[in-house]
Design a protein around this motif. Structure first.
Motif, PDB file in Angstrom:
ATOM      1  N   HIS A 257      -3.065   1.282  -4.438  1.00  0.00           N
ATOM      2  CA  HIS A 257      -3.080   2.084  -3.474  1.00  0.00           C
ATOM      3  C   HIS A 257      -3.958   1.459  -2.709  1.00  0.00           C
ATOM      4  O   HIS A 257      -4.252   0.867  -1.378  1.00  0.00           O
ATOM      5  CB  HIS A 257      -2.888   2.899  -3.593  1.00  0.00           C
ATOM      6  CG  HIS A 257      -2.685   3.978  -2.703  1.00  0.00           C
ATOM      7  ND1 HIS A 257      -1.436   3.831  -1.401  1.00  0.00           N
ATOM      8  CD2 HIS A 257      -3.009   4.714  -1.624  1.00  0.00           C
ATOM      9  CE1 HIS A 257      -1.500   4.682  -0.677  1.00  0.00           C
ATOM     10  NE2 HIS A 257      -2.922   5.461  -0.486  1.00  0.00           N
TER      11      HIS A 257
ATOM     12  N   TYR B 129      -5.432  -5.008   3.767  1.00  0.00           N
ATOM     13  CA  TYR B 129      -4.152  -4.900   5.048  1.00  0.00           C
ATOM     14  C   TYR B 129      -5.197  -4.352   5.383  1.00  0.00           C
ATOM     15  O   TYR B 129      -4.650  -4.510   7.569  1.00  0.00           O
ATOM     16  CB  TYR B 129      -3.509  -4.116   4.793  1.00  0.00           C
ATOM     17  CG  TYR B 129      -2.874  -1.950   5.380  1.00  0.00           C
ATOM     18  CD1 TYR B 129      -3.810  -1.791   6.478  1.00  0.00           C
ATOM     19  CD2 TYR B 129      -3.315  -1.393   4.651  1.00  0.00           C
ATOM     20  CE1 TYR B 129      -4.260  -0.275   6.768  1.00  0.00           C
ATOM     21  CE2 TYR B 129      -3.666   0.396   4.878  1.00  0.00           C
ATOM     22  CZ  TYR B 129      -3.812   0.606   6.161  1.00  0.00           C
ATOM     23  OH  TYR B 129      -3.771   1.516   6.125  1.00  0.00           O
TER      24      TYR B 129
ATOM     25  N   HIS C 298       1.092  -1.119  -0.181  1.00  0.00           N
ATOM     26  CA  HIS C 298      -0.431   0.144  -0.086  1.00  0.00           C
ATOM     27  C   HIS C 298       0.708   1.455  -0.255  1.00  0.00           C
ATOM     28  O   HIS C 298       0.405   2.140  -0.726  1.00  0.00           O
ATOM     29  CB  HIS C 298      -0.902  -0.330   1.410  1.00  0.00           C
ATOM     30  CG  HIS C 298      -1.298   1.251   1.550  1.00  0.00           C
ATOM     31  ND1 HIS C 298      -2.916   1.437   0.990  1.00  0.00           N
ATOM     32  CD2 HIS C 298      -1.305   1.874   2.370  1.00  0.00           C
ATOM     33  CE1 HIS C 298      -3.271   2.955   1.563  1.00  0.00           C
ATOM     34  NE2 HIS C 298      -2.148   2.866   2.067  1.00  0.00           N
TER      35      HIS C 298
HETATM   36 FE   FE2 Z   1      -2.371   4.776   3.758  1.00  0.00          FE
END
Ligand code: FE2
Length: 144
Positions: free
Chosen positions: A38, A45, A26
């Motif tokens: 991204h 995550y 990321h």
């Molecule tokens: Fe971030």
């Protein structure tokens, strides 16, 4: 029971290792598709990070300690640490391979939880299997 405790510690280490890699990607992904990668790695995550605490608390409920150090995580997981900056597509491919490892650990843990009549834990693990199956679909699609 000891085997179930150990497998749950591996679930935690695998999940944390995959979380860290997704967060790393990321931060560091580059290229024309930067915004999509991204954001995708960001969502991934966050999901994995959100799972870490409930997994650790399930381990404590089994009356053993939850590992929480890099030393223990490296001992427990087969997921390789990332020290390079691959392309976005390669990042998705690596996370797909890691996700397969997490799924294998989760499947073994589910069988053990069932064996030890820990139905609540089995249900929790089944939820993680379902979520990681969705991660597999998305990572497979992106890495093609
Ligand atoms: Fe971030």
């Amino acid at each position: 029971m000891e085997t179930l405790q150990e497998m749950m510690k591996k679930v935690l280490a695998d999940t944390f290792a995959m979380y860290l890699k997704a967060h790393n990607y990321h931060w560091n992904v580059e290229g024309i598709n930067f915004p999509q990668y991204h954001e995708f790695f960001g969502n991934l995550y966050e999901e994995l990070h959100g799972a870490v605490d409930p997994i650790a608390e399930q381990i404590r409920a089994l009356d053993t300690y939850a590992p929480g150090s890099f030393t223990r995580f490296v001992e427990l997981t087969d997921i390789e640490d990332e020290t390079t900056i691959p392309t976005g597509q390669e990042m998705a491919g690596r996370l797909l391979a890691d996700n397969e490892k997490v799924l294998a650990t989760l499947n073994m843990t589910f069988k053990l939880a069932d064996e030890f009549d820990k139905q609540g834990l089995a249900d929790f693990i089944a939820g993680r299997i379902d979520t990681h199956s969705k991660h597999a679909w998305m990572l497979r699609s992106i890495s093609k």
